[in-house]
Motif scaffolding. Structure first.
Motif, mmCIF file in Angstrom:
data_model
loop_
_atom_site.group_PDB
_atom_site.id
_atom_site.type_symbol
_atom_site.label_atom_id
_atom_site.label_comp_id
_atom_site.label_asym_id
_atom_site.label_seq_id
_atom_site.Cartn_x
_atom_site.Cartn_y
_atom_site.Cartn_z
ATOM 1 N N HIS A 1 -35.376 3.541 -16.467
ATOM 2 C CA HIS A 1 -36.018 3.266 -15.178
ATOM 3 C C HIS A 1 -35.357 2.135 -14.390
ATOM 4 N N SER A 2 -34.395 1.438 -14.973
ATOM 5 C CA SER A 2 -33.796 0.291 -14.284
ATOM 6 C C SER A 2 -32.280 0.363 -14.318
ATOM 7 N N PRO A 3 -31.682 1.334 -13.634
ATOM 8 C CA PRO A 3 -30.227 1.512 -13.731
ATOM 9 C C PRO A 3 -29.438 0.284 -13.306
ATOM 10 N N GLN A 4 -29.967 -0.494 -12.360
ATOM 11 C CA GLN A 4 -29.246 -1.676 -11.890
ATOM 12 C C GLN A 4 -29.181 -2.762 -12.965
ATOM 13 N N ILE A 5 -30.098 -2.740 -13.923
ATOM 14 C CA ILE A 5 -30.092 -3.691 -15.034
ATOM 15 C C ILE A 5 -29.356 -3.117 -16.239
ATOM 16 N N GLU A 6 -29.552 -1.829 -16.488
ATOM 17 C CA GLU A 6 -28.958 -1.201 -17.667
ATOM 18 C C GLU A 6 -27.456 -0.954 -17.523
ATOM 19 N N ARG A 7 -27.036 -0.505 -16.350
ATOM 20 C CA ARG A 7 -25.631 -0.136 -16.160
ATOM 21 C C ARG A 7 -25.062 -0.731 -14.876
ATOM 22 N N PRO A 8 -25.033 -2.056 -14.767
ATOM 23 C CA PRO A 8 -24.459 -2.650 -13.555
ATOM 24 C C PRO A 8 -22.990 -2.300 -13.361
ATOM 25 N N ASP A 9 -22.291 -1.985 -14.454
ATOM 26 C CA ASP A 9 -20.884 -1.606 -14.323
ATOM 27 C C ASP A 9 -20.713 -0.334 -13.510
ATOM 28 N N LEU A 10 -21.706 0.556 -13.557
ATOM 29 C CA LEU A 10 -21.672 1.785 -12.770
ATOM 30 C C LEU A 10 -22.409 1.639 -11.440
ATOM 31 N N VAL A 11 -23.500 0.893 -11.448
ATOM 32 C CA VAL A 11 -24.387 0.840 -10.281
ATOM 33 C C VAL A 11 -23.883 -0.130 -9.217
ATOM 34 N N ASP A 12 -23.422 -1.313 -9.615
ATOM 35 C CA ASP A 12 -22.983 -2.295 -8.612
ATOM 36 C C ASP A 12 -21.885 -1.755 -7.696
ATOM 37 N N PRO A 13 -20.861 -1.071 -8.222
ATOM 38 C CA PRO A 13 -19.850 -0.526 -7.306
ATOM 39 C C PRO A 13 -20.424 0.472 -6.293
ATOM 40 N N LEU A 14 -21.374 1.303 -6.724
ATOM 41 C CA LEU A 14 -22.018 2.229 -5.795
ATOM 42 C C LEU A 14 -22.784 1.471 -4.718
ATOM 43 N N PHE A 15 -23.517 0.465 -5.147
ATOM 44 C CA PHE A 15 -24.335 -0.335 -4.231
ATOM 45 C C PHE A 15 -23.451 -1.074 -3.225
ATOM 46 N N ALA B 1 -39.122 -11.106 -8.638
ATOM 47 C CA ALA B 1 -37.771 -11.303 -8.128
ATOM 48 C C ALA B 1 -36.781 -11.618 -9.239
ATOM 49 N N THR B 2 -37.268 -12.116 -10.369
ATOM 50 C CA THR B 2 -36.405 -12.413 -11.519
ATOM 51 C C THR B 2 -35.563 -11.204 -11.916
ATOM 52 N N PHE B 3 -36.090 -10.004 -11.718
ATOM 53 C CA PHE B 3 -35.385 -8.781 -12.106
ATOM 54 C C PHE B 3 -34.125 -8.542 -11.269
ATOM 55 N N TRP B 4 -33.942 -9.294 -10.185
ATOM 56 C CA TRP B 4 -32.792 -9.089 -9.302
ATOM 57 C C TRP B 4 -31.684 -10.122 -9.505
ATOM 58 N N GLU B 5 -31.836 -11.060 -10.422
ATOM 59 C CA GLU B 5 -30.892 -12.181 -10.459
ATOM 60 C C GLU B 5 -29.446 -11.740 -10.705
ATOM 61 N N GLU B 6 -29.224 -10.862 -11.659
ATOM 62 C CA GLU B 6 -27.858 -10.396 -11.907
ATOM 63 C C GLU B 6 -27.308 -9.619 -10.719
ATOM 64 N N THR B 7 -28.166 -8.855 -10.053
ATOM 65 C CA THR B 7 -27.747 -8.120 -8.857
ATOM 66 C C THR B 7 -27.357 -9.085 -7.746
ATOM 67 N N LEU B 8 -28.119 -10.170 -7.584
ATOM 68 C CA LEU B 8 -27.782 -11.181 -6.591
ATOM 69 C C LEU B 8 -26.418 -11.803 -6.874
ATOM 70 N N LEU B 9 -26.186 -12.153 -8.138
ATOM 71 C CA LEU B 9 -24.930 -12.818 -8.494
ATOM 72 C C LEU B 9 -23.729 -11.899 -8.341
ATOM 73 N N ALA B 10 -23.956 -10.581 -8.464
ATOM 74 C CA ALA B 10 -22.848 -9.626 -8.382
ATOM 75 C C ALA B 10 -22.486 -9.256 -6.949
ATOM 76 N N LEU B 11 -23.308 -9.627 -5.958
ATOM 77 C CA LEU B 11 -23.001 -9.267 -4.574
ATOM 78 C C LEU B 11 -21.672 -9.884 -4.139
ATOM 79 N N PRO B 12 -20.875 -9.155 -3.374
ATOM 80 C CA PRO B 12 -19.654 -9.738 -2.825
ATOM 81 C C PRO B 12 -19.967 -10.984 -1.995
#
Length: 351
Positions: A329-343, A45-56
């Protein structure tokens, strides 16, 4: 709670479910719209921490350690059920948290869990997002866009094709980079496109090292085979659970889902793990001469993982594909600037 230090704003807790005690990282209001995030193999789950923090702010992100990983209770994975030990664990977790419907996202192996969870409980899924997902037909041992088995016993998939050195070094908690199979080297070579190095490299490496190791865990067991490369899937552990031998009828069950939650598929253009020529696939390695005795492309070609995924999703119908350039293999970690808006747009569109 977490054995790995978390970022500020991330909560860690143990949740008792009917099946096992699950470690969960979360962020967001208790009454927020739930988003369940499922990690991949050799991670946590550690791999999701930045994704969690970026959620609206209206979302409640929930990222568990799967059975066999992280700080979740150490119980064996019955690989003969395919992904469904994990599916039942996660549905039990959401029940324990009082969550009926939720958005769903999975990375790599977690993408395989997404297909199976939709197959089992589509009505509970608001939307699904696949980040560099495994093929719907499983990992290894199939050919063609329909996932045709290369051999009846599915030789060339499962625990027998895992690098024993990689598994041994995970079990030893090895943090060096002197060897090609060291977890740090594998992570920084294949999880993302070099020379990218994540800011939280040490925490993510700890996530890799959290996988449970053993003959019935990872890499799991195998059985001898007369077919190349000499090993067929065993009955325990994650590497066997993702074998097409046990994924079975999941594709047809997934395609029969009613309703069909909308799917966002995001992948890196230069993924070396899940691709049509994966460097972790026996067909690719055999064709390159890295594994002796390859029977040839007619018998055991590289598994067209991306092609298989696209063919299944085209039959599913309700999906969008985005390819992120210069990304592994990890676009959500490598390019959150592009991936988070799509997500986030996908979550919002699904309501």
């Amino acid at each position: 709670m977490s054995s790995i230090p978390t970022l500020p704003g991330i909560a860690s807790q143990m949740v008792q479910t009917p099946r096992l005690k699950i470690h969960v990282l979360s962020r967001g209001p208790a009454g927020g719209i739930p988003v369940l995030l499922i990690h991949g193999n050799a991670s946590s789950a550690t791999f999701w921490e930045e994704t969690l923090l970026a959620l609206p702010p209206q979302y409640r992100g929930i990222a568990p350690d799967l059975r066999g990983y992280g700080d979740t209770e150490d119980q064996l994975i019955d690989a003969t059920r395919g992904y469904f030990d994990w599916v039942d664990d996660l549905l039990g977790l959401m029940d324990a948290l009082g969550v009926e419907r939720f958005h769903l996202a999975g990375h790599s192996l977690g993408g395989g869990v997404v297909y199976s969870l939709i197959a089992a409980a589509a009505a509970r899924v608001r939307s699904a997002t696949l980040f560099a997902p495994a093929s719907p037909y499983g990992f290894g041992g199939t050919k063609g866009l329909e996932g045709t088995p290369c051999y009846p016993d599915f030789a060339g998939s499962g625990g027998g094709i895992v690098s024993p050195e990689f598994a041994r070094l995970i079990g030893e908690g090895y943090r060096g980079s002197e060897f090609p199979s060291s977890p740090r080297t594998v992570m920084n070579t294949f999880y993302w496109k070099p020379p990218f190095i994540p800011a939280r490299e040490e925490a993510l490496l700890s996530g890799v090292l959290s996988e449970k190791i053993g003959p019935q865990k990872y890499p799991g067991d195998s059985v001898p085979s007369a077919n190349w490369p000499g090993a067929a899937p065993g009955r325990f552990g994650p590497a066997n659970a993702i074998s097409p031998k046990y994924v079975g009828d999941t594709v047809e069950r997934f395609l029969a889902a009613d309703p069909r939650p909308p799917i966002l598929w995001v992948r890196g253009a230069e993924d070396q793990i899940v691709s049509d020529h994966s460097l972790f696939d026996m067909g690719t390695l055999g064709a390159a001469g890295a594994v002796p005795g390859w029977p040839g492309a007619e018998v055991f070609p590289p598994q067209p993982m991306v092609g298989q995924t696209r063919a299944v999703l085209e039959r599913y119908g309700s999906f969008r594909e985005h390819v992120i350039p210069e990304t592994g293999h990890s676009p959500q970690i490598e390019r959150p600037d592009l991936v988070d808006p799509l997500f986030h747009a996908h979550l919002e569109a699904a309501g």
